[in-house]
Structure formats: C-alpha cells, structure tokens
Design a protein around this motif. Structure first.
Motif, PDB file in Angstrom:
ATOM      1  N   HIS A 102      -9.497   4.859   1.675  1.00  0.00           N
ATOM      2  CA  HIS A 102      -8.196   5.180   1.076  1.00  0.00           C
ATOM      3  C   HIS A 102      -7.784   6.635   1.172  1.00  0.00           C
ATOM      4  O   HIS A 102      -6.634   6.949   0.826  1.00  0.00           O
ATOM      5  N   ARG A 135      -4.510   7.026   2.825  1.00  0.00           N
ATOM      6  CA  ARG A 135      -3.234   6.725   2.163  1.00  0.00           C
ATOM      7  C   ARG A 135      -2.724   7.896   1.327  1.00  0.00           C
ATOM      8  O   ARG A 135      -1.551   7.916   0.938  1.00  0.00           O
ATOM      9  N   GLY A 146       0.849  -1.195   0.000  1.00  0.00           N
ATOM     10  CA  GLY A 146       0.000   0.000   0.000  1.00  0.00           C
ATOM     11  C   GLY A 146       0.879   1.239   0.000  1.00  0.00           C
ATOM     12  O   GLY A 146       1.832   1.330   0.768  1.00  0.00           O
ATOM     13  N   THR A 184       4.562   2.171   5.443  1.00  0.00           N
ATOM     14  CA  THR A 184       3.180   1.687   5.426  1.00  0.00           C
ATOM     15  C   THR A 184       2.405   2.485   6.456  1.00  0.00           C
ATOM     16  O   THR A 184       2.911   2.708   7.571  1.00  0.00           O
ATOM     17  N   ILE A 185       1.203   2.890   6.098  1.00  0.00           N
ATOM     18  CA  ILE A 185       0.422   3.672   7.073  1.00  0.00           C
ATOM     19  C   ILE A 185       0.054   2.820   8.288  1.00  0.00           C
ATOM     20  O   ILE A 185      -0.281   3.354   9.332  1.00  0.00           O
ATOM     21  N   ASP A 186       0.126   1.486   8.159  1.00  0.00           N
ATOM     22  CA  ASP A 186      -0.346   0.600   9.231  1.00  0.00           C
ATOM     23  C   ASP A 186       0.553   0.614  10.483  1.00  0.00           C
ATOM     24  O   ASP A 186       0.124   0.221  11.559  1.00  0.00           O
ATOM     25  N   ARG A 216       0.745  -5.074  -5.791  1.00  0.00           N
ATOM     26  CA  ARG A 216       0.891  -6.320  -5.029  1.00  0.00           C
ATOM     27  C   ARG A 216       1.065  -7.418  -6.078  1.00  0.00           C
ATOM     28  O   ARG A 216       0.364  -7.428  -7.084  1.00  0.00           O
ATOM     29  N   GLU A 247     -10.315  -1.463  11.046  1.00  0.00           N
ATOM     30  CA  GLU A 247     -10.966  -2.317  10.035  1.00  0.00           C
ATOM     31  C   GLU A 247     -10.822  -3.814  10.355  1.00  0.00           C
ATOM     32  O   GLU A 247     -11.661  -4.615   9.987  1.00  0.00           O
ATOM     33  N   MET A 306      -8.207   2.413   8.687  1.00  0.00           N
ATOM     34  CA  MET A 306      -7.430   1.308   8.112  1.00  0.00           C
ATOM     35  C   MET A 306      -6.451   0.709   9.126  1.00  0.00           C
ATOM     36  O   MET A 306      -6.419   1.112  10.286  1.00  0.00           O
ATOM     37  N   GLY A 307      -5.629  -0.188   8.655  1.00  0.00           N
ATOM     38  CA  GLY A 307      -4.628  -0.819   9.516  1.00  0.00           C
ATOM     39  C   GLY A 307      -4.530  -2.310   9.283  1.00  0.00           C
ATOM     40  O   GLY A 307      -3.800  -3.007   9.981  1.00  0.00           O
ATOM     41  N   ARG A 308      -5.343  -2.801   8.339  1.00  0.00           N
ATOM     42  CA  ARG A 308      -5.401  -4.239   8.062  1.00  0.00           C
ATOM     43  C   ARG A 308      -5.683  -4.996   9.353  1.00  0.00           C
ATOM     44  O   ARG A 308      -6.706  -4.748   9.968  1.00  0.00           O
TER      45      ARG A 308
HETATM   46  O1  F6P Z   1      -1.344  -1.802   4.201  1.00  0.00           O
HETATM   47  C1  F6P Z   1      -1.936  -0.569   3.942  1.00  0.00           C
HETATM   48  C2  F6P Z   1      -3.408  -0.714   3.716  1.00  0.00           C
HETATM   49  O2  F6P Z   1      -3.939   0.561   3.424  1.00  0.00           O
HETATM   50  C3  F6P Z   1      -4.183  -1.369   4.856  1.00  0.00           C
HETATM   51  O3  F6P Z   1      -4.435  -0.491   5.918  1.00  0.00           O
HETATM   52  C4  F6P Z   1      -5.422  -1.828   4.141  1.00  0.00           C
HETATM   53  O4  F6P Z   1      -6.032  -2.912   4.814  1.00  0.00           O
HETATM   54  C5  F6P Z   1      -4.883  -2.255   2.810  1.00  0.00           C
HETATM   55  O5  F6P Z   1      -3.662  -1.552   2.612  1.00  0.00           O
HETATM   56  C6  F6P Z   1      -5.789  -1.995   1.643  1.00  0.00           C
HETATM   57  O6  F6P Z   1      -5.187  -2.511   0.511  1.00  0.00           O
HETATM   58  P1  F6P Z   1      -5.709  -2.210  -0.970  1.00  0.00           P
HETATM   59  O7  F6P Z   1      -5.454  -0.768  -1.262  1.00  0.00           O
HETATM   60  O8  F6P Z   1      -4.896  -3.109  -1.814  1.00  0.00           O
HETATM   61  O9  F6P Z   1      -7.162  -2.511  -0.957  1.00  0.00           O
END
Ligand code: F6P
Length: 322
Positions: A253, A256, A11, A126-128, A72, A223, A170-172
């Motif tokens: 997003h 980000r 991300g 990474t923002i996470d 990715r 999330e 966010m934060g996965r």
């Molecule tokens: O790892 C950064 C992140 O923004 C997470 O917080 C989020 O879960 C994920 O990427 C979203 O990914 P994508 O933009 O591929 O949907």
C-alpha cells in the motif's frame, strides 16, 4: 442544476484530493452548491453528506489519500442498497454526482443512473490505470514514482549483496504498473497478468544475465500475475536455479499513499473541472478523460475493465532492453 455531490471511491489514489478541489471550486464558480459524500457508496446509503465550500478544499491539492474517505460497499451491489442511496440523494436535493474512482465505481454508477435517473460523471482515479479511453488516470503517475523510488533503493542493496530480487507491485488483475515501472527501473524481467509466465524462460533470461556478468537482478512481478505473485515465482525459480541468493519485496500500500506528482495534480484539476461542466451540459454516465492533451468523454460501458489493452510495444521494449 443547483446542487451536486462528489465522492471518492475504490482504492484511494494520489490526486483524488486535487480532483475534489477542482470539482468544488468549478461548481462554486457556476453558482452550484456542492456536497461531499463521505465513504463513497456507503455514505450515500447512510446519508453521510457534508457541505463543501471554497475553504473546505484549501490546502489539500498536495495531500495523498482523500479528505472524503473511501470505502468498498457490498450493499450498493443490491437494488435495495441503491434505492436507499437514491432516497438520500433526493433528500439532499442532489441534481448530479461526480464520482472519482475506478471500474467498480463506474459499474455501480452506471446501474444506479439507469435505475434512478440521477446523472453521474466519472473522473478516473485508480493507481491501477486499468480504464479504457484515457491516456492517464489520476494516481497512476504518482504510484509509478513511488515504485521507482523504492526499486532504486532495492537495487542498491541487491547490487551490494549480489542478490536476485522479486519485487511485487499492485495493479489487481492488470499489469500497467508493473510494465511501466519495470521499464523505468530497468528490470531484468516484468511478469504481468496479460501474458503467461514461464518460469523456464525466466531462468534462461537470468542465465543470460549471468553470462553477461550480471551480479544482481531485479524482477518486477504484478500482484495478479498468473505465476502466483512474487513469493511463488521466487520459490519456483529457486527450486531450479539457485545461482543468486533470492529475496522478495512486496511493495503493497505504499504505492497508494504520498503526495501526488505534478502530472496527477494537473490531470486531476483538468478532469474535476471538466466533470462539473459536463454535468451542467446535461451529460451522464460518462467518464471525463484526456487523450492527446484534449478532454474527451468515454461512456462508462467502454471505460470499465478489460477494454484497456496492454501496450505490446512497451512489453517488447522492456524485454529488449533488459
Ligand atoms: O485498485 C487499487 C488497488 O490498490 C489494487 O492495486 C489492489 O489490488 C487493491 O486496490 C487493494 O485493495 P485493498 O486496499 O482494499 O486491499
């Protein structure tokens, strides 16, 4: 080392461009040529390499996103994909690589170096904020500021209409953005994946707020929270307690994007420079980071996911001040 490559992966995070700039300019100062790999591991496999000079990185320090794009890449998870990437690096005479990204990026880099020997140094981006071995990660501070700005605005309308807002950040599967932003916006509760979410306790908390004449409330939901995200938690709360009119906002997003904060620009500059100098000194498979204002290096193995713990004191602080 005569020629290195740099790429941004996973991300995107505000400050990645500042880091690319620092990598390129530091390398040039050491008379090392630099190639940018476009779209991370996908570009490494397809040979999408572009030469970067001093001017290629002018006027990007303030820009969000990444001039090198990000992606990715499933193919890099296979040994065939990694072999293709190694062939491209060899074709372009790349002696070392700076990888700017998060845990997925470094996991791939670690396997790749073991298989093909080309050294990688990582810059955490990474923002996470879910990497171990660093006080801060490029992009986290900017994302927090975006969350804070958004929630401050939500608070205005929540207050005007006496509403309860569930704001999903966010934060996965990590709760760092939620916890820190929750403290910064004065949320009534912060729900994170690292702790179990009990809807009953949340309702009790809301009732206490009501008893203290609170007319509106903000709940920050990560999330990846086990409660199922903001919509699901809001639904469960509403089923049992409908004193407030309830709304849900998923920030998504926007977290980000945008211009990097001062902290992220400085951190990215420090780490980009440190990463190049580390490659020149023969280091590999390590992430450059800053702890207590000093540049240190952490092995990819240690840095990658699940070693970074949530700060219990901050969690207590969020709860005690709510
Ligand atoms: O790892 C950064 C992140 O923004 C997470 O917080 C989020 O879960 C994920 O990427 C979203 O990914 P994508 O933009 O591929 O949907």
């Amino acid at each position: 080392m005569n020629r290195i490559a740099v790429f941004t992966s996973g991300g995107d995070a505000p400050g990645m461009n500042a880091c690319v700039r620092a990598v390129v300019r530091t390398a040039l100062l050491h008379n090392v040529e630099v190639y940018g790999i476009v779209r991370a591991y996908s570009g490494m496999i397809s040979g999408d390499f572009i030469p970067l000079d001093f001017n290629s990185v002018s006027n990007i320090i303030q820009r969000g996103g990444t001039i090198l794009k990000s992606a990715r890449c499933e193919e890099f998870r296979t040994s065939e994909g990694r072999a293709k990437a190694a062939a491209q690096l060899k074709k372009f005479n790349i002696d070392g690589v700076v990888a700017i990204g998060g845990d997925g990026t470094f996991t791939g880099a670690q396997i790749f170096t073991k298989e093909h020997g080309i050294p990688f140094i990582g810059c955490p981006g990474t923002i996470d904020n879910d990497l171990f071995g660093t006080d801060n990660i490029i992009g986290y501070d900017s994302a927090l500021n975006t969350v804070i700005e958004a929630v401050d605005k939500i608070r205005d309308t929540a207050d005007a209409h006496d509403r309860l807002f569930f704001v999903e950040v966010m934060g996965r599967d990590a709760g760092f953005i939620a916890l820190r932003s929750g403290i910064a916006v004065g949320a009534d509760a912060v729900l994170i994946p690292e702790t179990e979410t009990f809807v009953d306790s949340l309702i009790e908390r809301l009732k206490i707020g009501k008893a203290h004449h609170k007319t509106s409330s903000i709940i920050i939901v990560a999330e990846g929270d086990d409660g199922g995200g903001a919509y699901e938690v809001a639904r469960k709360v509403k089923e049992q307690y409908n004193y407030y009119e309830t709304k849900v906002t998923v920030l998504g997003h926007i977290q980000r994007g945008g211009s990097p904060s001062a902290s992220d620009r400085v951190l990215a500059s420090i780490l980009g420079k440190a990463a190049v100098e580390a490659l020149l000194k023969g280091k590999k498979n390590e992430m450059a980071d800053v702890i207590n204002r000093k540049v240190v290096f952490t092995s990819f193995t240690k840095a990658i996911k699940h070693h970074q713990q949530i700060n219990k004191d901050l969690l207590n602080l969020a709860e005690s001040l709510a």
